[in-house]
Every structure is written in C-alpha cells, then in structure tokens.
Write an enzyme that holds these catalytic residues in place. Structure first.
Site, PDB file in Angstrom:
ATOM      1  CB  THR A 185      37.079  33.164  25.540  1.00 22.93           C
ATOM      2  OG1 THR A 185      36.351  32.506  25.157  1.00 22.93           O
ATOM      3  CG2 THR A 185      36.407  34.445  25.665  1.00 22.93           C
ATOM      4  CD  GLU A 330      35.486  36.898  28.450  1.00 23.67           C
ATOM      5  OE1 GLU A 330      36.294  37.119  28.294  1.00 23.67           O
ATOM      6  OE2 GLU A 330      34.971  35.210  28.750  1.00 23.67           O
ATOM      7  CE  LYS A 439      32.847  24.757  45.429  1.00 27.50           C
ATOM      8  NZ  LYS A 439      32.396  24.171  43.895  1.00 27.50           N
ATOM      9  CD1 TRP A 444      33.397  27.343  49.191  1.00 28.42           C
ATOM     10  CD2 TRP A 444      32.979  29.059  47.624  1.00 28.42           C
ATOM     11  NE1 TRP A 444      31.960  27.413  48.249  1.00 28.42           N
ATOM     12  CE2 TRP A 444      32.442  28.045  47.362  1.00 28.42           C
ATOM     13  CE3 TRP A 444      33.326  30.249  47.280  1.00 28.42           C
ATOM     14  CZ2 TRP A 444      31.348  29.297  46.625  1.00 28.42           C
ATOM     15  CZ3 TRP A 444      32.772  31.271  46.163  1.00 28.42           C
ATOM     16  CH2 TRP A 444      31.917  30.316  45.861  1.00 28.42           C
TER      17      TRP A 444
END
Ligand code: AMP
Length: 551
Positions: A185, A330, A439, A444
């Site tokens: 990754t 993944e 935030k 959010w």
C-alpha cells in the site's frame, strides 16, 4: 457430507493455459519502451511465460520466493507475472513513483531475489542497489540489442534469460491458497504494508470482475489497461482479460492524452480503465483538438472520486459509458462498481448521473456495511455515513509478515479507512477518507462532494478541500484550486459557483489558488502535504484560529 466435485486448484497460470488454448491468436499489443509498437498473442505469451518459469527454476527460484517487477504495462511485464507464478514464485510489484527510501524499505522487507526492470527505471535501481540487500539478479526488460551499460548486479537482458530454457515445462503445482502476488500500500503515514494475494483470490476476483454488471469483458472486446500493473493489481485485468481471451493493448510508458488517444483509435479499443487524472489529460487533448472516439464503449474510472462533470463529458460528448468504481489494494482491488440497476436505467439522464456519481454497488464476493464510532451498524438509507468495513475471499486478512497486527474485527470485517453512505439499493458513496473528513461544529463535511462540484467549473483543473482549524467551529473547509492552463477565476467566482449546490454550512470559508495540486504515486491528491502547506492559513474572520490543521 462433502460434495463430489473435482479438486481443481484455482491457479492463475491455468487462466493463461485457457487463453492460449481457446484464444491463442488474440493479440497483445504493446507500445514498447524502446519505441516501436510490438505485437504478440496469448499463445506466444503462454510459451514465453513457460520458458521464463523454466529458466527461473533452473536458476534456483523456489516456491514462495519473491521476484519484483519495476515496470510499465507491457507484454513482457505480463509474461513476468505468469512466469514467476508458474515457477511457484510471488510477483511483487514495485511502484516507480514511490520515494527511493520507500522502494528500499519495500524491496528489503519483501526480500526480493530478483528485480525485473524496464529501461526507464534502470537509473533508479543503479542508485539504490547498494541498499538492496537481497537482490541477486537484475533482469532488464529488453533484448540484447537495447541492453544498456549498467553496473546492476548480474544484469541480464530479459530476452537472453528466455533463451536459457525451452517451453517444455509443467507449471509448478501449488495449493490454491499459496501466495501469488505482493503489492505494498502506498502508506501515506508509516511504512508501506504488503498485501499478499493468493492464487485463489486472484482467480476468484478475476471471475467476479468479468461479470456483465462489472467490467463485462468479452472475447469481442479490446481492453487498454492504463491503470498500472504496479498499482492495485491492475484492477485484475491481467487475469480477467485472458480468462475470456480479450485482446489487450499495453500502453508502456506513455500515458499522456495524445498517446492514449492514438492507441485507443489505432487499436480500436472498446474498454479501458484508469484513474481520473489520466482521463483528465485525455479529455483535455480531445477537447483542444476537436477529436472524437470511434470504438471506445466503456471506461472504468476509480482510484479517487470521479467528478460528475467527467462522467457527463464521456457519456454526452463522446458516447462512452462510465463505470465509476471504488476499490483498494487490500480488496484485489475492486469493491464496488457503478453499473445501474435495471429500473435506474429508465430514469431521466440527470437522475442517472446522480446515481453514477456514487461509487457503485458491491461486486460478488464483497460484503459491506457502515459502522459508527462505537462499531454499531448504521442504516442503509443513503444519508447516514460511517466507517466502511468489508469482508470477502479476495480481501486481506493481514499484511505481509504481520505488519499492522490484526486488521479484522470480531466478525472478520476489514476497516477500509473510508467513510461512506450505503443506500437501500446497495449503492455506496464515499464521503471521505476517515482522516480527511472535515469536522465542523460536531458535524462532518464531505471534502469529496465539494471537490466534485468545484471541478465542474470550466476554469478548474483540479480541486482539493481540506479542513483548517477554526476557533469556533473546530474546522472549516478551505478550497484549494489548480486552474486549467490559461484559465482565470477569482475566489468570488468559485464561491458563487458552489452556491445552491451544497448546504450553506458546507461553503468553504476561503479559496486558495496553487500552481499545482500535489498528486501522489497512485494518482491521489496528497492532502497530507496540502495540510502541511496550509497549516498557517488564516481563514477570513477566524483570526487566532490558525494553527495545527487537523490530521
Ligand atoms: P489504493 O489502495 O492505493 O488503491 O487506495 C485505495 C483508496 O483509494 C480507497 O480506500 C479510497 O480512499 C480511494 N478510492 C479508490 N477509488 C475511489 C473512488 N472511486 N472514489 C473515492 N475514493 C476512491
């Protein structure tokens, strides 16, 4: 009671056997790194992969050994994957866009015994080789005539390596759960971690990706994988295309708009896959030169959010269907894809566009749900957003050598690190990476939503939204814009453009213009470095609030 079906392990080289037997004359066309276009077919790739496997076995490569590739998409890279795995080894893709320290870390961590490297990247390895402790041999992906003068250890031209053996070789028999491919990754924080695919996961994933509601590849298609084999398993195309004997067109090192356009037209490509930044270059090239596309039918776009304006342009101006996809290394990597349900295809185009802008529905083999901060499942109502977790046979259950510890929750779900909504029909929409969410006043704000709209402004090339510390609201959004070459727009123009398209309290408090928004090694906007650049930015009316931007 057990079923009475045969034990036929799912091994990737069986895919190549199938392609060679049933679509042997289907072409693989490569824009060679040396310059000219090269043509081969599945039968020849099969033969050469077996020669390679035999040569590797003779050189002492054993099951489970990691052999790296540092290469563009070419037929030789493809053969390397099949030859390595056919000898029982594990292909390990190195991403040339990573920093040298990361490449050193990754190659040492993987304990690569060989590196197959394109001419382009020989100079990179020459600088690093003193640090690459385990690499015994460097295979330069070229022929003797183009072999460079190089100090790389035991360097050999790929075509010379192939001459060391004939193709009389039976693939090594392995358990289908044996390791097959290794891809690290990109690791924006901490060290990169190795995702280790098995033969079984690669085969199952390729079968799922082939489906009519996914990439819908058939023998009649010609596919151009622009998405690199060194990033996220090339969206499985190296396995799914041979499964159905699709013609492949490999772009090599040239991914600019003109080169991609020429390949699309010259080779009559019907399907292609890439990240939005690559498509942006193609669209700009076609617009600037008033070009049309004559054979391309479908494009898959993913890796980062595809703005609705890009979907609309492809579909309305060029008659090319867009499949917006989401995935990650993944996940092998495809998780969801934006093919519409039958009833949604009957909706007016503007409504379809809204649905297509979401990241799509899970493919078979991907279970998904969203959780709140306490791990409680949130409703699938298209509104609630939470941590996206996934489970399935082609999804990581851990990283190579146990890095990162246990990555599954008590039910076996893997936390993707993305924040998303799910609706009743299964369409998933990414609102942000968890660490990029803004935030504000306890609520959010989705940076992706604002970016998607901002890039619809005719003067904007790339847009990024980050949270800036604010004394009253915690964080407020800052819109950062890279304009198209020669285009002009002011802060007020852009804010006006957003007005009415997003909730009032989502409106960025400020707009900043930069020459270039940094894009990382896998085509994603590098918000970490933007947050660093703008850490002292003071938002209008927030004096005293500047300081550490949120991580
Ligand atoms: P990688 O493993 O490098 O492919 O990165 C995977 C990450 O890319 C995901 O976890 C998402 O954050 C992001 N990503 C991939 N596809 C999309 C998409 N269509 N929209 C938004 N983010 C995406």
């Amino acid at each position: 009671m057990l079923g009475l079906m045969q034990d036929w392990p799912l091994l990737v080289h069986k895919v190549l056997d199938h392609a060679a037997t049933y679509a042997g004359d289907k072409e693989i066309v490569t824009r060679g790194i040396e310059g000219p276009i090269r043509r081969t077919n599945w039968q020849a790739v099969h033969e050469r992969s077996r020669r390679l496997a035999k040569a590797l076995a003779r050189r002492g490569i054993k099951s489970g050994d990691r052999l790296a590739t540092l290469a563009w998409n070419t037929e030789r890279h493809l053969e390397s994957w099949y030859g390595i795995t056919g000898a029982g080894g594990v292909y390990h893709t190195l991403n040339p866009r990573l920093f040298p320290e990361q490449l050193i870390y990754i190659a040492n961590h993987a304990e690569d015994r060989m590196i197959f490297v394109d001419l382009t990247f020989v100079p990179i390895l020459e600088k690093l080789q003193a640090e690459l402790k385990t690499v015994e041999t460097y295979v330069i992906l070229t022929d003797a005539a183009h072999m460079p003068q190089t100090g790389l250890r035991n360097a050999i031209a790929y075509e010379e390596l192939l001459k060391e053996a004939d193709d009389d070789f039976a693939w090594v028999t392995l358990d289908e759960n044996a390791a097959c491919g290794l891809c690290y990754t990109s690791g924006t924080t901490g060290n990169p971690k190795g995702v280790l695919y098995s033969h079984r996961s690669n085969v199952l994933h390729a079968m799922a990706v082939l489906g009519a509601d996914v990439l819908a590849l058939s023998n009649a298609d010609t596919v151009l994988p622009i998405v690199p084999m060194f990033h996220a398993n090339a969206w499985s195309l190296s396995f799914s295309a041979p499964m159905t004997g699709t013609k492949m067109v490999m772009p090599g090192a040239k991914l600019d708009g003109e080169s991609v356009y020429n390949l699309l037209e010259d080779e009559q490509v019907t399907m292609s896959a890439a990240v939005p930044t690559v498509w942006l270059m193609l669209l700009q090239h076609m617009e600037a030169n008033n070009l049309k596309l004559s054979t391309l039918k479908r494009v898959a776009i993913g890796g980062s959010a595809c703005p609705p304006s890009m979907i609309e342009k492809f579909e309305r101006n060029y008659g090319v269907e867009v499949m917006h996809a989401w995935g990650m290394t993944e996940l092998s990597p495809v998780g969801t894809i934006g093919s519409l349900l039958a009833r949604d295809r009957l909706r007016p185009y503007d409504e379809q566009l809204k649905i297509k802008s979401k990241q799509g529905r899970p493919i078979f083999g991907v279970e998904m749900k969203i959780l709140d901060d306490n791990g409680k499942e949130l409703p699938r109502d298209g509104k609630a957003f939470g941590h996206l977790v996934v489970r399935g046979p082609a999804i990581s259950k851990g990283y190579f050598k146990g890095e990162g510890g246990n990555v599954l929750d008590h039910e076996g779900f893997f936390d993707t690190g993305d924040v998303a909504t799910l609706d009743a029909d299964g369409y998933m929409q990414i609102t942000d990476r968890a660490k990029d969410v803004i935030k504000s006043g306890g609520e959010w704000i989705s940076s992706i939503d604002i970016e998607n709209i901002a890039v619809g402004h005719p003067a904007v090339a790339i847009a990024a939204v980050i949270g800036i510390a604010h004394p009253k609201w915690d964080e407020r959004p800052l819109l950062i814009v890279q304009l198209k070459p020669g285009a002009e727009a002011t802060r007020e123009d852009l804010l006006k453009f957003l007005e009415g398209k997003i909730a009032k309290w989502w409106m960025p408090d400020d707009v900043a213009f930069v020459d270039a928004i940094p894009v990382g090694p896998t085509g994603k906007i590098q918000k970490l470095s933007l947050r660093d650049v703008f850490k002292s930015h003071v938002l209008p009316g927030a004096a005293g609030g500047a300081g550490k931007a949120a991580e």
